[in-house]
Design an enzyme around this catalytic site. Structure first.
Site, short mmCIF file in Angstrom:
data_model
loop_
_atom_site.label_atom_id
_atom_site.label_comp_id
_atom_site.label_asym_id
_atom_site.label_seq_id
_atom_site.Cartn_x
_atom_site.Cartn_y
_atom_site.Cartn_z
CG HIS A 294 -1.17 21.33 20.53
ND1 HIS A 294 -1.53 20.86 19.28
CD2 HIS A 294 -0.39 20.38 21.09
CE1 HIS A 294 -0.99 19.65 19.11
NE2 HIS A 294 -0.29 19.35 20.19
CG HIS B 48 -2.38 15.74 17.98
ND1 HIS B 48 -3.27 15.69 19.02
CD2 HIS B 48 -1.19 16.15 18.51
CE1 HIS B 48 -2.67 16.06 20.13
NE2 HIS B 48 -1.41 16.34 19.85
CG ASP C 23 2.79 17.84 22.84
OD1 ASP C 23 1.81 18.50 22.45
OD2 ASP C 23 2.69 16.66 23.23
#
Length: 332
Positions: A10, A168, A292
Protein backbone atom coordinates in the site's frame (compact mmCIF):
# COMPACT_ATOMS: atom_id res chain seq x y z
CA UNK A 1 13.59 -17.06 -2.17
CA UNK A 2 14.63 -14.25 -4.48
CA UNK A 3 12.55 -12.45 -7.11
CA UNK A 4 9.25 -12.68 -5.27
CA UNK A 5 6.22 -10.67 -6.44
CA UNK A 6 4.12 -9.04 -3.72
CA UNK A 7 0.70 -7.63 -4.53
CA UNK A 8 -0.92 -6.16 -1.45
CA UNK A 9 1.51 -3.32 -0.96
CA UNK A 10 0.00 0.00 0.00
CA UNK A 11 0.79 3.66 -0.42
CA UNK A 12 -0.85 7.01 0.02
CA UNK A 13 -0.65 10.37 -1.74
CA UNK A 14 -0.67 13.95 -0.52
CA UNK A 15 -4.16 14.33 -1.99
CA UNK A 16 -5.42 11.20 -0.25
CA UNK A 17 -4.11 12.64 3.00
CA UNK A 18 -6.78 15.33 2.77
CA UNK A 19 -9.48 12.66 3.03
CA UNK A 20 -7.77 9.96 5.10
CA UNK A 21 -8.12 10.52 8.85
CA UNK A 22 -6.02 7.94 10.69
CA UNK A 23 -6.82 9.25 14.17
CA UNK A 24 -9.09 6.31 14.86
CA UNK A 25 -6.49 3.86 13.62
CA UNK A 26 -3.82 5.59 15.70
CA UNK A 27 -5.99 5.29 18.80
CA UNK A 28 -6.66 1.61 18.20
CA UNK A 29 -3.24 0.59 16.91
CA UNK A 30 -0.94 2.99 18.70
CA UNK A 31 0.29 6.47 17.81
CA UNK A 32 3.90 5.49 17.15
CA UNK A 33 2.91 2.55 14.95
CA UNK A 34 0.55 4.60 12.79
CA UNK A 35 3.02 7.49 12.54
CA UNK A 36 5.59 5.11 11.06
CA UNK A 37 2.98 3.58 8.74
CA UNK A 38 1.96 7.03 7.53
CA UNK A 39 5.57 7.91 6.78
CA UNK A 40 6.24 4.73 4.85
CA UNK A 41 3.02 5.07 2.84
CA UNK A 42 4.57 8.10 1.13
CA UNK A 43 8.13 6.84 0.83
CA UNK A 44 9.82 5.39 -2.25
CA UNK A 45 13.45 4.78 -1.30
CA UNK A 46 12.79 2.93 1.98
CA UNK A 47 10.30 0.73 0.17
CA UNK A 48 12.87 -0.33 -2.41
CA UNK A 49 15.44 -1.02 0.31
CA UNK A 50 12.90 -3.18 2.16
CA UNK A 51 12.14 -5.05 -1.06
CA UNK A 52 15.83 -5.70 -1.65
CA UNK A 53 16.32 -7.11 1.86
CA UNK A 54 13.27 -9.35 1.51
CA UNK A 55 14.02 -10.66 -1.97
CA UNK A 56 10.97 -8.95 -3.47
CA UNK A 57 11.57 -8.12 -7.12
CA UNK A 58 8.22 -6.45 -7.84
CA UNK A 59 5.67 -4.74 -5.60
CA UNK A 60 2.17 -4.18 -6.96
CA UNK A 61 1.04 -0.95 -5.32
CA UNK A 62 -2.42 0.22 -4.28
CA UNK A 63 -4.02 3.11 -2.43
CA UNK A 64 -4.46 2.47 1.28
CA UNK A 65 -7.91 1.80 2.75
CA UNK A 66 -10.49 3.32 2.67
CA UNK A 67 -9.15 5.36 -0.26
CA UNK A 68 -11.72 6.81 -2.62
CA UNK A 69 -14.37 4.41 -1.30
CA UNK A 70 -14.69 6.75 1.68
CA UNK A 71 -15.42 9.88 -0.41
CA UNK A 72 -19.17 10.45 -0.63
CA UNK A 73 -19.20 12.90 -3.55
CA UNK A 74 -19.08 10.81 -6.75
CA UNK A 75 -17.46 13.53 -8.85
CA UNK A 76 -14.77 14.23 -6.26
CA UNK A 77 -14.14 10.52 -5.82
CA UNK A 78 -13.72 10.04 -9.57
CA UNK A 79 -11.33 12.98 -9.79
CA UNK A 80 -9.24 11.72 -6.88
CA UNK A 81 -9.13 8.24 -8.43
CA UNK A 82 -7.77 9.63 -11.69
CA UNK A 83 -5.20 11.80 -9.91
CA UNK A 84 -4.17 8.84 -7.74
CA UNK A 85 -3.53 6.59 -10.70
CA UNK A 86 -1.49 9.28 -12.42
CA UNK A 87 0.49 9.91 -9.23
CA UNK A 88 1.25 6.23 -8.64
CA UNK A 89 2.32 5.81 -12.24
CA UNK A 90 4.48 8.94 -12.35
CA UNK A 91 6.03 8.71 -8.87
CA UNK A 92 6.61 4.97 -8.60
CA UNK A 93 6.06 2.94 -11.76
CA UNK A 94 7.50 5.31 -14.36
CA UNK A 95 10.62 5.94 -12.27
CA UNK A 96 11.16 2.29 -11.31
CA UNK A 97 9.41 0.22 -14.00
CA UNK A 98 11.20 -3.00 -13.14
CA UNK A 99 10.31 -2.79 -9.43
CA UNK A 100 6.77 -1.43 -9.27
CA UNK A 101 3.40 -2.16 -10.83
CA UNK A 102 0.01 -1.05 -9.53
CA UNK A 103 -3.68 -1.71 -9.13
CA UNK A 104 -5.92 1.08 -10.33
CA UNK A 105 -7.91 3.15 -7.88
CA UNK A 106 -11.53 3.27 -9.04
CA UNK A 107 -14.52 5.17 -7.70
CA UNK A 108 -17.60 3.00 -7.99
CA UNK A 109 -19.79 5.72 -6.53
CA UNK A 110 -20.33 6.21 -10.26
CA UNK A 111 -19.77 2.72 -11.72
CA UNK A 112 -19.73 4.00 -15.31
CA UNK A 113 -16.99 6.49 -14.46
CA UNK A 114 -15.19 3.78 -12.52
CA UNK A 115 -15.26 1.53 -15.57
CA UNK A 116 -13.89 4.29 -17.78
CA UNK A 117 -11.07 5.02 -15.33
CA UNK A 118 -10.21 1.33 -15.03
CA UNK A 119 -9.93 1.12 -18.81
CA UNK A 120 -7.72 4.22 -18.93
CA UNK A 121 -5.50 3.03 -16.09
CA UNK A 122 -5.01 -0.40 -17.66
CA UNK A 123 -4.62 0.57 -21.31
CA UNK A 124 -2.74 3.86 -20.91
CA UNK A 125 -0.89 3.54 -17.59
CA UNK A 126 -0.35 -0.22 -17.46
CA UNK A 127 -2.35 -0.97 -14.31
CA UNK A 128 -2.60 -4.69 -13.56
CA UNK A 129 -6.20 -4.58 -12.40
CA UNK A 130 -8.17 -2.69 -9.76
CA UNK A 131 -8.22 -2.65 -5.99
CA UNK A 132 -11.45 -1.68 -4.25
CA UNK A 133 -11.46 -1.02 -0.51
CA UNK A 134 -14.68 -2.77 0.45
CA UNK A 135 -18.04 -1.03 0.40
CA UNK A 136 -18.49 2.43 -1.08
CA UNK A 137 -19.93 5.39 0.84
CA UNK A 138 -22.81 7.18 -0.91
CA UNK A 139 -24.00 10.80 -0.72
CA UNK A 140 -27.18 9.85 1.17
CA UNK A 141 -25.21 8.21 3.98
CA UNK A 142 -25.80 4.70 2.67
CA UNK A 143 -23.26 2.22 1.39
CA UNK A 144 -22.97 0.08 -1.72
CA UNK A 145 -21.42 -3.35 -1.98
CA UNK A 146 -19.97 -4.59 -5.24
CA UNK A 147 -22.77 -7.09 -5.88
CA UNK A 148 -25.21 -4.20 -6.38
CA UNK A 149 -26.73 -4.20 -9.89
CA UNK A 150 -25.46 -0.68 -10.51
CA UNK A 151 -21.87 -2.03 -10.39
CA UNK A 152 -22.35 -4.15 -13.51
CA UNK A 153 -20.53 -1.70 -15.83
CA UNK A 154 -17.46 -1.88 -13.62
CA UNK A 155 -17.46 -5.69 -13.63
CA UNK A 156 -18.09 -5.72 -17.38
CA UNK A 157 -14.97 -3.64 -17.91
CA UNK A 158 -12.82 -5.82 -15.65
CA UNK A 159 -13.98 -8.90 -17.54
CA UNK A 160 -13.46 -7.25 -20.92
CA UNK A 161 -9.92 -6.22 -20.00
CA UNK A 162 -9.20 -9.62 -18.43
CA UNK A 163 -7.81 -8.09 -15.24
CA UNK A 164 -8.41 -9.11 -11.61
CA UNK A 165 -10.10 -7.05 -8.92
CA UNK A 166 -8.54 -7.08 -5.47
CA UNK A 167 -11.25 -6.86 -2.80
CA UNK A 168 -9.41 -5.21 0.05
CA UNK A 169 -10.87 -4.68 3.54
CA UNK A 170 -12.05 -1.55 5.19
CA UNK A 171 -13.45 -1.13 8.66
CA UNK A 172 -17.08 -2.15 9.21
CA UNK A 173 -19.59 0.64 8.75
CA UNK A 174 -20.04 2.69 11.93
CA UNK A 175 -23.63 1.50 12.15
CA UNK A 176 -22.41 -2.10 12.38
CA UNK A 177 -19.85 -1.68 15.16
CA UNK A 178 -22.04 -2.25 18.20
CA UNK A 179 -20.48 -5.65 18.83
CA UNK A 180 -17.05 -3.99 19.14
CA UNK A 181 -18.08 -1.53 21.85
CA UNK A 182 -15.44 -1.60 24.57
CA UNK A 183 -13.09 -3.56 22.29
CA UNK A 184 -12.26 -0.90 19.73
CA UNK A 185 -8.94 -2.46 18.72
CA UNK A 186 -10.95 -5.27 17.10
CA UNK A 187 -12.63 -2.91 14.61
CA UNK A 188 -9.82 -2.93 12.06
CA UNK A 189 -7.26 -5.41 10.80
CA UNK A 190 -7.15 -7.51 13.97
CA UNK A 191 -10.71 -8.79 13.44
CA UNK A 192 -13.27 -6.50 11.79
CA UNK A 193 -11.48 -6.42 8.44
CA UNK A 194 -11.79 -10.17 8.02
CA UNK A 195 -15.45 -10.46 8.98
CA UNK A 196 -16.44 -7.51 6.80
CA UNK A 197 -14.52 -8.65 3.73
CA UNK A 198 -15.41 -12.33 3.98
CA UNK A 199 -19.09 -11.41 4.01
CA UNK A 200 -18.59 -9.09 1.04
CA UNK A 201 -16.90 -11.91 -0.87
CA UNK A 202 -19.74 -14.31 -0.05
CA UNK A 203 -22.19 -11.74 -1.41
CA UNK A 204 -20.26 -11.72 -4.68
CA UNK A 205 -20.30 -15.51 -4.89
CA UNK A 206 -24.04 -15.73 -4.19
CA UNK A 207 -24.98 -12.87 -6.53
CA UNK A 208 -24.43 -14.71 -9.79
CA UNK A 209 -21.53 -12.41 -10.66
CA UNK A 210 -19.31 -15.33 -11.65
CA UNK A 211 -22.05 -17.04 -13.63
CA UNK A 212 -22.35 -13.97 -15.80
CA UNK A 213 -18.55 -13.61 -16.08
CA UNK A 214 -17.03 -17.04 -15.49
CA UNK A 215 -13.47 -15.92 -16.20
CA UNK A 216 -13.46 -13.06 -13.70
CA UNK A 217 -10.88 -13.29 -10.90
CA UNK A 218 -11.25 -11.62 -7.49
CA UNK A 219 -8.30 -11.47 -5.12
CA UNK A 220 -8.67 -11.74 -1.34
CA UNK A 221 -5.83 -11.06 1.07
CA UNK A 222 -4.95 -12.50 4.48
CA UNK A 223 -5.28 -16.11 3.27
CA UNK A 224 -8.88 -15.54 2.25
CA UNK A 225 -10.22 -13.79 5.36
CA UNK A 226 -10.84 -17.23 7.03
CA UNK A 227 -13.06 -18.41 4.15
CA UNK A 228 -11.06 -21.62 3.47
CA UNK A 229 -12.06 -22.76 6.95
CA UNK A 230 -15.61 -21.36 6.99
CA UNK A 231 -16.89 -22.31 3.53
CA UNK A 232 -17.74 -25.98 4.23
CA UNK A 233 -20.19 -25.03 6.96
CA UNK A 234 -21.55 -22.12 4.91
CA UNK A 235 -22.23 -24.42 1.98
CA UNK A 236 -23.77 -27.08 4.23
CA UNK A 237 -26.12 -24.61 5.90
CA UNK A 238 -27.09 -22.91 2.64
CA UNK A 239 -28.12 -26.29 1.29
CA UNK A 240 -30.25 -26.92 4.37
CA UNK A 241 -31.80 -23.47 3.94
CA UNK A 242 -32.28 -23.80 0.18
CA UNK A 243 -35.99 -22.98 0.39
CA UNK A 244 -35.32 -19.85 2.42
CA UNK A 245 -35.11 -16.23 1.36
CA UNK A 246 -32.19 -14.03 0.39
CA UNK A 247 -30.02 -16.78 -1.07
CA UNK A 248 -29.00 -14.86 -4.17
CA UNK A 249 -29.01 -16.15 -7.73
CA UNK A 250 -25.90 -18.33 -7.84
CA UNK A 251 -26.07 -21.42 -10.04
CA UNK A 252 -23.13 -23.21 -8.42
CA UNK A 253 -21.92 -23.82 -4.89
CA UNK A 254 -19.77 -21.34 -3.02
CA UNK A 255 -16.91 -23.84 -3.05
CA UNK A 256 -17.04 -24.03 -6.84
CA UNK A 257 -16.80 -20.26 -7.12
CA UNK A 258 -14.10 -20.10 -4.47
CA UNK A 259 -11.88 -22.57 -6.27
CA UNK A 260 -12.34 -21.09 -9.73
CA UNK A 261 -12.92 -17.34 -9.32
CA UNK A 262 -11.13 -16.41 -6.08
CA UNK A 263 -7.38 -16.02 -5.65
CA UNK A 264 -5.79 -15.62 -2.20
CA UNK A 265 -2.70 -13.87 -0.93
CA UNK A 266 -0.60 -14.34 2.19
CA UNK A 267 -0.72 -10.65 3.11
CA UNK A 268 -0.46 -10.10 6.84
CA UNK A 269 -1.19 -13.74 7.71
CA UNK A 270 2.13 -15.41 8.33
CA UNK A 271 1.09 -18.74 9.77
CA UNK A 272 2.38 -21.99 8.33
CA UNK A 273 -0.52 -24.19 9.44
CA UNK A 274 -3.02 -21.76 7.96
CA UNK A 275 -1.03 -21.67 4.73
CA UNK A 276 -0.98 -25.47 4.52
CA UNK A 277 -4.74 -25.67 5.09
CA UNK A 278 -5.37 -22.96 2.50
CA UNK A 279 -3.29 -24.81 -0.09
CA UNK A 280 -5.16 -28.04 0.67
CA UNK A 281 -8.45 -26.19 0.10
CA UNK A 282 -7.77 -24.09 -2.98
CA UNK A 283 -4.49 -25.43 -4.42
CA UNK A 284 -1.04 -23.89 -4.60
CA UNK A 285 -1.79 -22.39 -8.01
CA UNK A 286 -4.33 -19.98 -6.45
CA UNK A 287 -2.22 -18.65 -3.57
CA UNK A 288 0.13 -15.68 -4.00
CA UNK A 289 2.79 -14.18 -1.77
CA UNK A 290 2.12 -10.69 -0.37
CA UNK A 291 3.25 -8.71 2.64
CA UNK A 292 0.72 -5.92 3.43
CA UNK A 293 3.48 -3.32 3.59
CA UNK A 294 3.79 -0.94 5.41
CA UNK A 295 1.25 -2.26 7.91
CA UNK A 296 3.50 -5.32 8.07
CA UNK A 297 7.22 -5.46 7.40
CA UNK A 298 8.61 -7.14 4.31
CA UNK A 299 11.34 -8.66 6.45
CA UNK A 300 8.85 -10.57 8.61
CA UNK A 301 6.73 -11.66 5.66
CA UNK A 302 9.70 -12.87 3.63
CA UNK A 303 11.44 -14.57 6.55
CA UNK A 304 8.29 -16.56 7.28
CA UNK A 305 7.60 -17.48 3.67
CA UNK A 306 11.18 -18.37 2.80
CA UNK A 307 11.35 -20.78 5.74
CA UNK A 308 7.92 -22.36 5.17
CA UNK A 309 8.08 -26.11 4.43
CA UNK A 310 7.04 -25.84 0.79
CA UNK A 311 8.41 -27.93 -2.04
CA UNK A 312 10.35 -26.01 -4.67
CA UNK A 313 7.52 -25.96 -7.20
CA UNK A 314 4.93 -24.67 -4.73
CA UNK A 315 7.31 -22.04 -3.41
CA UNK A 316 8.00 -20.81 -6.93
CA UNK A 317 4.31 -20.73 -7.81
CA UNK A 318 3.23 -18.91 -4.67
CA UNK A 319 6.25 -16.65 -4.48
CA UNK A 320 6.29 -15.49 -8.10
CA UNK A 321 4.77 -17.50 -10.92
CA UNK A 322 1.10 -17.32 -9.96
CA UNK A 323 1.25 -13.54 -9.70
CA UNK A 324 3.18 -13.27 -12.94
CA UNK A 325 0.49 -15.28 -14.74
CA UNK A 326 -2.46 -13.46 -13.16
CA UNK A 327 -1.03 -9.99 -13.68
CA UNK A 328 0.93 -10.63 -16.89
CA UNK A 329 4.25 -9.64 -15.35
CA UNK A 330 7.29 -10.92 -17.26
CA UNK A 331 9.39 -13.39 -15.28
CA UNK A 332 12.56 -13.14 -17.35
Amino acid sequence: MQDKIALEEHLSTRENGQYWDDSGEAARNGQAYMAEVARRLLDVDDRIEAMDRAGVAVSVLSLTSPGVQGITDPQVASTVARHTNDTIHDTFVHRHPSRFAFFATVAVQDPHAGAVELQRAVTELGAKGALVNGYTDLPDGGVRYLDHPSCEPFWDMAAELGVPVYLHPREPHPGSRGIYEGYESLVGSAWGFGHETATHAVRLMLSGLFDRRPGLQVVLGHLGEALPFLLPRLEHRLHKQREGTGLGSAKRTVTEYFTSNIVLTTSGHFDTKALAYTISTIGSDRVLFSTDYPYETMDEAASWFDSAPLNRNDAARIGRLNAADLLRIPTA
